[in-house]
Each structure stands twice: as C-alpha cells, then as structure tokens.
Design a protein around this motif. Structure first.
Motif, PDB file in Angstrom:
ATOM      1  N   GLU A 152       0.820  -1.206   0.000  1.00  0.00           N
ATOM      2  CA  GLU A 152       0.000   0.000   0.000  1.00  0.00           C
ATOM      3  C   GLU A 152       0.857   1.262   0.000  1.00  0.00           C
ATOM      4  N   ASP A 203       2.295   1.448  -3.328  1.00  0.00           N
ATOM      5  CA  ASP A 203       1.326   1.203  -4.383  1.00  0.00           C
ATOM      6  C   ASP A 203       1.929   0.249  -5.408  1.00  0.00           C
ATOM      7  N   ASN A 204       2.326  -0.938  -4.921  1.00  0.00           N
ATOM      8  CA  ASN A 204       3.083  -1.869  -5.760  1.00  0.00           C
ATOM      9  C   ASN A 204       2.423  -3.253  -5.768  1.00  0.00           C
TER      10      ASN A 204
END
Lengths: 341, 132
Positions: free
Chosen positions: A270, A273-274
């Motif tokens: 999170e 953002d991967n």
C-alpha cells in the motif's frame, strides 16, 4: 493504574514493545507488522549440537533485541540500551526513568513471572515487557502478549531482570531518548521499509552455511527424515512437538511468524502502491498456511496417529516445499527492492 | 489463514489471556484477531510437560535410591540443567556434580546450601528437611 497509558496487545513481545515505545513518543505509523518487517524479524535457524530443554535448538525469528535496535536505526530514532552488573543500580536506573515519565522496555526471564500460567514458565530469558510506572511497591507492567496490563512487585521484577542462563538479561533495559513528540515522514518510513526488506533478504538467502535462512529449513527437513530411525518413534515425536512449539506458540502470530510478515508486505504494498509486493505477501501467506499444515502433520506423529516412515517423509517434503517457496519469494523481494520499487 | 478460522480451542493460557494472531478478513487484508488456543500446540505443550514430569519422577527415584542428592532433584524440579544452576549459584558445574553425590551433599555447609536455596526459591531448612 496510570489512566493515560493505553495497553497494546501484540502477537510477539518485542514487536509490541517497539510499537508502544514509539507510540508513547507520538509515532503512530508503526504497528506490529511494520515493526516486525522494518526490524527484519523473519528468520530460520536450526543449530545442531545445541539442545534446548532436551530438544533441537531452532528459531523462526531473528535474534532477541534486533527488532528494536534495527527499527530505531532505520527510522533514525535515538535509543538507549543498558545492562547493569549491579542489580541495585539496575533498579535505581529504572526508577529514575519512570520518575521522568519514560516508558521503558525490559528484557526478562519468564520463569519467575507470576502473572503467567506455570505451564509457560520455562527458563526462557528473551521475553520483553514495558514498565510504565510505579505505585507503592509495585511496578505497572504492560506485557504485550497479554490482553491486559498487570503488576509486579520490586523483588519479582528484579528477579526476572536477573534471570540466568541462555540470553541472561543482566538487567537489560531500553528506551527512546529525549522527550517530546517525534515524527517520521512518509519518505522516511518508505526508506526504512526498503532497508528492512533488504536486510531480511540477506538473512534468508545469503547467510553462509546450510543451517540458517531458507537452506536451514531444508536442513531440518533432512533431519526429520532420519529421526524415526535414529531416535526411535518416541523421541522423534518429542522433537517434532518441540518444533511445533517454537513455530506456533504464543508470540509467533501463527505459522512461524509468516503471517506477520505477509501482513507487513501488504502494508508495504500500500505504501509503495506496488502490485508485486501484494504477490510477495500472498506467497508468505501461503508459506504460513504450509507451516501450519506441517504442524498438524507433526501433531499426528506425537499424538500417535501417524507412525510410519512415510509420515516422516511427508513432513520432510513439506519443509522442502516451504523452503523453495520462501526462497522464491525472497528472490522476488530482492528484485523489487533493487529496483527501489 | 482466515481471521474467522482462527482456532478457539483449549490452551494453558485459558483464564489468563487470549493470544493475538494474524489472519485475513473478508477483503483479504491481514488483521490481528484473538485466539483462545489451538489443540495442535496445546498437545505439543502437554508433551513437553510429560517429558518434564517424567524427568522429575526419575530424579526423585534416584534420590530415594541414594544415588543422587536432593539438590539434583531440586534442579530438575526447577526445570534447570547444570549450566543454568551453575549460573544461578555461581558454582562451577564440576562442583555441582560433586554436590549431587549424597555423601558429599551431607557434608555441605549452610553457606553453600544457601546459594542453592536462593536459586530454588526455598530455605536451607526446607532443603535439609526434604523428604521424597
């Protein structure tokens, strides 16, 4: 009891102490999985020739004390860590810190901790608690593995701080230096997460020898295959029981800490953002399930339901499968962090 | 591991605390949840205690037969081995081993026994008066 002090329960004691000490200084982003991940808590080691409580010495986590030290280092937080040759000085030092309103982490032996059930009181010295105040003759204690805070009198706490044997605490206490609220930025948090993953990749993939890291899991698997013939069914069963305890007992969060690590990677995913980190998290979630499955199989042996060599082979193969799975996952993590996500 | 599948079975911790474990919620997100215990690990802990109790009985038997001194029994009863006892008493392991001989034990002074008494959380009189 100090009404301002909010007790936080965690799966593992040291994680819980880290979370609470940081929170007491205003840092709220670090929950238990974060502390565990930044502290590179995940590990595996099986030390041959060393016997603990008459069973093989193995561990699913890193050395005691490492999670606190490394989390603080990677977040650039100044901490102090002290041991004392003289118990009286250790008590006075603690009292002085408490007088300043500082929450203090203490390493203790569990043998003399009266608030634990006697079944759990072995000579295990790498337990961590928070001492957050003193009222009359008793210390206010927050043991992160327990649902509620508790108390210990002066003599009891001192005895626990001076437990002897392996990992003898020698009055070891630690706390965050200075006063007032601290803050960490999202960038700082990201950097710490990356460093934590890198260090964990190194520990699990590149540690020399064949008894630690992902190779260590196979080492144990190899041993298990031979135990039935070498030790006899009874002793082999006791050894397996010991593995189950190290893997699943209170403090692991289940599945030999693997679910905790999966939770950490989910939060990291999170943060960056991967998608790839999500996949890595899934792999550790799966590894945790396999570890739990192996515990069920091992219990089959020591409860006398499974006694054939084929049962030992099956357990051994599970260890191989887990080793390969975790190896793949850490290799993937290695690539992710090298590209700096 | 799903949160709703966290085992709620027996544990020696029942009545003391529930333990925190991690599992997935409905959206697949890992969250902490409380477990009262898991039969698999309760059985593993039982096994460890069977082992301990067996060793204590063996030790008591050795003392009764005059092969070992009560100090040996007390060491086992306190879940110690000679290295742990050595660090609590400050006596070398080779001396402990001698003190486990009933003939040597009988001649031990109160001063030496006091070290054992402290390690075992009992009094010198209790050690001297011990009957198995």
């Amino acid at each position: 009891m100090d009404s301002k002090f909010e007790h936080i329960q965690s799966a593992h004691c040291e994680n819980g102490v880290v979370v609470k000490l940081l929170k007491s200084r205003g840092i709220t982003q670090i929950n238990e999985p974060m502390a565990f991940g930044i502290g590179s808590g995940l590990f595996y080691v099986h030390i041959p020739f060393l016997k603990l409580n008459n069973a093989p010495a193995l561990s699913f986590r890193t050395m005691p004390g490492r999670i606190f030290k490394q989390t603080c280092n990677f977040l650039d937080i100044d901490f102090a860590s002290k041991r004392f040759a003289n118990p009286r000085k250790a008590a006075a030092y603690l009292d002085n810190l408490l007088g300043q309103g500082i929450a203090v982490g203490c390493q203790v032996g569990v043998f003399n901790l009266s608030y634990l059930p006697v079944e759990y009181r072995f000579h295990f010295n790498a337990h961590n608690i928070i001492v957050f105040g003193k009222e009359g003759g008793s210390y206010l204690i927050s043991d992160p593995t327990m649902e509620a805070p508790t108390r210990l009198d002066e003599a009891e706490l001192l005895k626990a701080r001076y437990a002897r044997g392996l990992y003898a605490p020698k009055g070891h206490l630690y706390y965050i230096q200075g006063s007032g609220d601290l803050a960490i930025s999202e960038d700082e948090l990201r950097r710490a997460v990356l460093k934590g993953i890198k260090r964990n990749v190194r520990d699990m993939l590149y540690i020399p020898g064949n008894i630690a890291g992902v190779k260590g899991i196979k080492y144990t698997g190899n041993n298990i295959r031979k135990w039935r013939d070498e030790l006899g069914l009874r002793k082999a069963g006791r050894y397996l029981g010991h593995i189950v305890r190290m893997q699943e007992e209170i403090g692991t969060g289940g599945g030999g800490f693997r679910f905790l690590y999966a939770a950490f990677l989910q939060q990291a995913a999170e943060l960056f953002d991967n998608e790839q980190l999500v996949r890595a998290s899934e792999e550790f979630s799966h590894a945790g399930d396999l570890w739990r499955g192996s515990a069920v199989k091992m219990a089959g042996v020591f409860k006398g339901r499974a006694s054939e060599q084929s049962d030992f082979n099956e357990i051994s193969e599970l260890f191989y499968e887990i080793s390969d799975l975790e190896k793949g996952a850490f290799q993937r993590l290695s690539k992710i962090v090298k590209g700096n996500v | 591991m799903k949160l709703e599948e966290l085992p709620q079975e027996r544990s020696a911790l029942n009545g003391y605390t529930r333990e925190l474990c991690y599992g997935k919620d409905e959206e697949g997100k890992f969250r902490p949840g409380l477990s009262s215990g898991w039969e698999v690990k309760a059985a593993a802990l039982d096994l460890a205690w069977d082992d301990v109790n067996e060793r204590i009985e063996e030790a008591a038997e050795l003392v009764k037969r005059g092969k070992k001194s009560p100090l040996y029994y007390l060491m086992i009863k306190n879940l110690m081995d000679s290295s742990i006892l050595s660090s609590y008493t400050g006596l070398w392991r080779i001396r402990l081993k001698r003190h486990f001989k009933p003939s040597v034990y009988k001649r031990l002074s109160d001063k030496v026994l006091a070290r054992y008494a402290e390690a075992f959380n009992i009094s010198v009189e209790e050690i001297r008066g011990m009957e198995l």
